[in-house]
Design a protein around this motif. Structure first.
Motif, mmCIF file in Angstrom:
data_model
loop_
_atom_site.group_PDB
_atom_site.id
_atom_site.type_symbol
_atom_site.label_atom_id
_atom_site.label_comp_id
_atom_site.label_asym_id
_atom_site.label_seq_id
_atom_site.Cartn_x
_atom_site.Cartn_y
_atom_site.Cartn_z
ATOM 1 N N THR A 268 -1.467 -0.640 -6.890
ATOM 2 C CA THR A 268 -2.902 -0.572 -6.416
ATOM 3 C C THR A 268 -3.955 -1.421 -6.810
ATOM 4 N N GLU B 84 0.773 -1.131 -0.058
ATOM 5 C CA GLU B 84 -0.182 0.065 -0.115
ATOM 6 C C GLU B 84 1.032 1.253 -0.062
ATOM 7 N N ALA C 234 2.312 1.900 -3.513
ATOM 8 C CA ALA C 234 1.316 2.181 -4.480
ATOM 9 C C ALA C 234 1.164 3.831 -4.266
ATOM 10 N N ALA C 235 1.008 4.181 -3.099
ATOM 11 C CA ALA C 235 1.054 5.562 -2.842
ATOM 12 C C ALA C 235 2.188 6.500 -2.954
ATOM 13 N N ALA D 146 2.731 2.351 -9.758
ATOM 14 C CA ALA D 146 1.592 2.581 -8.783
ATOM 15 C C ALA D 146 0.454 1.890 -9.139
ATOM 16 N N ASN E 142 -6.006 -4.120 -3.933
ATOM 17 C CA ASN E 142 -7.479 -4.056 -3.836
ATOM 18 C C ASN E 142 -7.889 -5.759 -4.062
#
Length: 256
Positions: free
Chosen positions: A205, A146, A149-150, A201, A209
């Motif tokens: 992401t 996470e 990805a951010a 990213a 999910n």
């Protein structure tokens, strides 16, 4: 005298041929060296050099993310909707505990393992704890992906800003003799980090999910199975007169 003339001609021709061959060798070697310098490896090195340290950081993060995703895919290889549905079907169709345990023992699905543990005669609290302990490894280290990805698009934007600053500095240093190529080269080199950051990213992401959804579905199926066993559900006949209490894996347990 004519044979002597022929020998002289032959002798003079041989060095010329040798000189011609020797003269071609440096040009061939130079051509090979040029091809090596402009190969895929050299182009990749040039791109990395153009992107600077920010691009290097993104590349390192992409390696970490790839290794993490591959490890998680291997960990989730036995987590499937079909296995969970089969577990529920076995609990509903089994005539007794022994029959259910035998049919569940050959399954590697986490839901099936928790169900087999629950009908082995353990207390209800121990069964719920086993379910939580089974789910926890699948949740572990998800925060790492996470964060990657951010941060990836933000690092790409940072690299672009730094690259644009350098391009305009070079343009200002030209003192009115600005070459448009200086600005255009600086811009594409700056945008390179943004493209790299987004390329990392977007899949990161998506996998975050997807993994979260798989964990949610596995948690739901475990709660359903344990509820059928302990909350007067359709599979309660597999237990032997235990007292039961409703529970949920989504909320923390009260202190025992």
């Amino acid at each position: 005298m004519e044979p002597q003339s022929d020998a002289t001609a032959t002798g003079s021709a041989a060095p010329q041929a040798g000189t011609a061959v020797t003269g071609d060798m440096p040009s061939a070697a130079l051509s090979a060296t040029t091809e090596q310098a402009t190969g895929p490896g050299a182009e990749m090195s040039a791109l990395i050099g153009a992107g600077g340290p920010v691009l290097m950081i993104i590349i390192v993060m992409s390696v970490i993310a790839t290794a993490f995703i591959l490890a998680k895919l291997w960990q989730f290889r036995h987590v499937s909707e079909g296995g969970a549905r089969k577990t529920k079907q076995i609990l509903g169709d089994a005539a007794n505990r022994k029959d259910a345990a035998k049919r569940l023992s050959g399954m590697k699905n986490p839901v099936a393992r928790v169900a087999a543990f629950a009908i082995s005669g353990v207390p209800q609290e121990r069964a719920w704890r086993e379910a939580e302990e089974t789910i926890e490894p699948y949740r572990s280290h998800m925060r790492l992906l996470e964060v990657i990805a951010a941060l990836a698009p933000l690092l790409g934007l940072l690299g672009t800003v730094l690259g644009m600053i350098g391009a305009f500095q070079a343009l200002g240093a030209a003192q009115g003799r600005a070459d448009p190529h200086i600005l255009s080269n600086g811009i594409w080199e700056a945008l390179l980090t943004t493209a790299a950051g987004l390329s990392l990213a977007i899949p990161a992401t998506a996998f975050v999910n997807w993994f979260d959804r798989r964990i949610e579905r596995m948690t739901f199926h475990m709660e359903t199975v344990l509820s059928r066993l302990f909350d007067n559900g359709s599979a309660m006949h597999l237990l032997e007169g235990d007292e039961h209490e409703s529970r949920s894996l989504a909320t923390p347990r009260a202190a025992e």
